[in-house]
Design a protein around this motif. Structure first.
Motif, short mmCIF file in Angstrom:
data_model
loop_
_atom_site.label_atom_id
_atom_site.label_comp_id
_atom_site.label_asym_id
_atom_site.label_seq_id
_atom_site.Cartn_x
_atom_site.Cartn_y
_atom_site.Cartn_z
N LEU A 109 0.82 -1.21 0.00
CA LEU A 109 0.00 0.00 0.00
C LEU A 109 0.86 1.26 0.00
O LEU A 109 0.51 2.25 -0.64
CB LEU A 109 -0.96 -0.01 1.19
N GLN A 110 1.98 1.23 0.69
CA GLN A 110 2.90 2.37 0.65
C GLN A 110 3.44 2.54 -0.77
O GLN A 110 3.54 3.66 -1.27
CB GLN A 110 4.06 2.17 1.63
N TRP A 111 3.79 1.43 -1.40
CA TRP A 111 4.30 1.49 -2.76
C TRP A 111 3.23 2.03 -3.70
O TRP A 111 3.51 2.85 -4.58
CB TRP A 111 4.76 0.10 -3.21
N MET A 112 1.97 1.59 -3.51
CA MET A 112 0.87 2.08 -4.35
C MET A 112 0.74 3.59 -4.21
O MET A 112 0.58 4.29 -5.20
CB MET A 112 -0.45 1.43 -3.89
N GLN A 113 0.79 4.07 -2.97
CA GLN A 113 0.66 5.50 -2.70
C GLN A 113 1.74 6.29 -3.44
O GLN A 113 1.47 7.32 -4.04
CB GLN A 113 0.77 5.75 -1.19
N ASN A 115 3.48 5.32 -6.13
CA ASN A 115 3.58 5.07 -7.57
C ASN A 115 2.26 5.23 -8.32
O ASN A 115 2.19 4.91 -9.49
CB ASN A 115 4.15 3.67 -7.81
N LYS A 116 1.22 5.70 -7.66
CA LYS A 116 -0.08 5.78 -8.31
C LYS A 116 -0.10 6.74 -9.49
O LYS A 116 -0.92 6.61 -10.38
CB LYS A 116 -1.16 6.13 -7.29
N GLU A 117 0.81 7.70 -9.53
CA GLU A 117 0.86 8.66 -10.64
C GLU A 117 1.64 8.11 -11.84
O GLU A 117 1.53 8.62 -12.93
CB GLU A 117 1.54 9.96 -10.17
N TRP A 125 -6.11 0.56 -9.12
CA TRP A 125 -6.16 -0.24 -7.89
C TRP A 125 -6.22 0.68 -6.67
O TRP A 125 -6.99 0.44 -5.75
CB TRP A 125 -4.94 -1.14 -7.78
N PHE A 126 -5.39 1.72 -6.66
CA PHE A 126 -5.35 2.65 -5.54
C PHE A 126 -6.71 3.34 -5.36
O PHE A 126 -7.22 3.44 -4.25
CB PHE A 126 -4.24 3.68 -5.74
#
Length: 173
Positions: A109-113, A115-117, A125-126
């Motif tokens: 979830l930290q990685w998603m936050q 890399n979401k851009e 997914w985010f």
């Protein structure tokens, strides 16, 4: 690749006995907080939904899913993120509208936050996770065996004489 040896057969039978012994599964109590654990391997996703009963964590359901060939090419953290999204999506009727604890051995979830851009798939997914209310708890891999084992079950299934394989159609989650 897993070699199906006598030791593997014994481990499988021990696991089957343990899963079929009391308590097998408990019925969900919607007045208690849920616990969701996920894991991803090179070939599959695994998740466990559980709740605390006294001082013990008891499973409500087990989930396992074989990755599509294109999903097997995702980097490790993307597969972990997919496991989170998949587990929350498939059990949203348990999780939406109430707080729950998400347990992981990684930091998807930290990685998603972060890399979401940069990745449209991760962005989708985010955004999907936004309606959920959860806290994150880290659990060492050595104590995360239930979801971990479920994410690898498809490798073992390929070693059985006549495995039952469920597949899915469609695009990315």
């Amino acid at each position: 690749m897993v070699k199906w040896t006598d030791a593997a057969e014994k481990a499988f039978m021990d696991l089957q006995t343990a899963i079929c012994s009391n308590p097998v599964l408990i019925a969900p109590d919607f007045n208690k907080e849920f616990i969701l654990q996920t894991d991803a391997s090179e070939i599959g996703l695994g998740a466990v939904l559980s709740q605390m009963v006294g001082d013990e964590e008891h499973p409500i359901l087990y989930l396992s899913w074989k990755l599509l060939p294109r999903e097997q090419k995702y980097v490790v953290v993307e597969r972990e993120c997919l496991a989170v999204k998949w587990a929350m999506e498939t059990r949203r009727y348990y999780l939406l509208g109430q707080r729950f604890t998400f347990v992981t051995e990684h930091a998807p979830l930290q990685w998603m936050q972060q890399n979401k851009e940069k990745n449209t798939r991760v962005t989708r997914w985010f955004l999907f996770l936004q309606p959920f209310q959860f806290t994150i708890q880290h659990r060492a891999g050595s104590h995360h065996g239930n979801a971990d084992g479920l994410s690898r079950v498809h490798c073992l299934m390929s070693k059985l004489p006549n495995p039952v394989v469920l597949s899915r159609e469609g695009g990315d989650m």
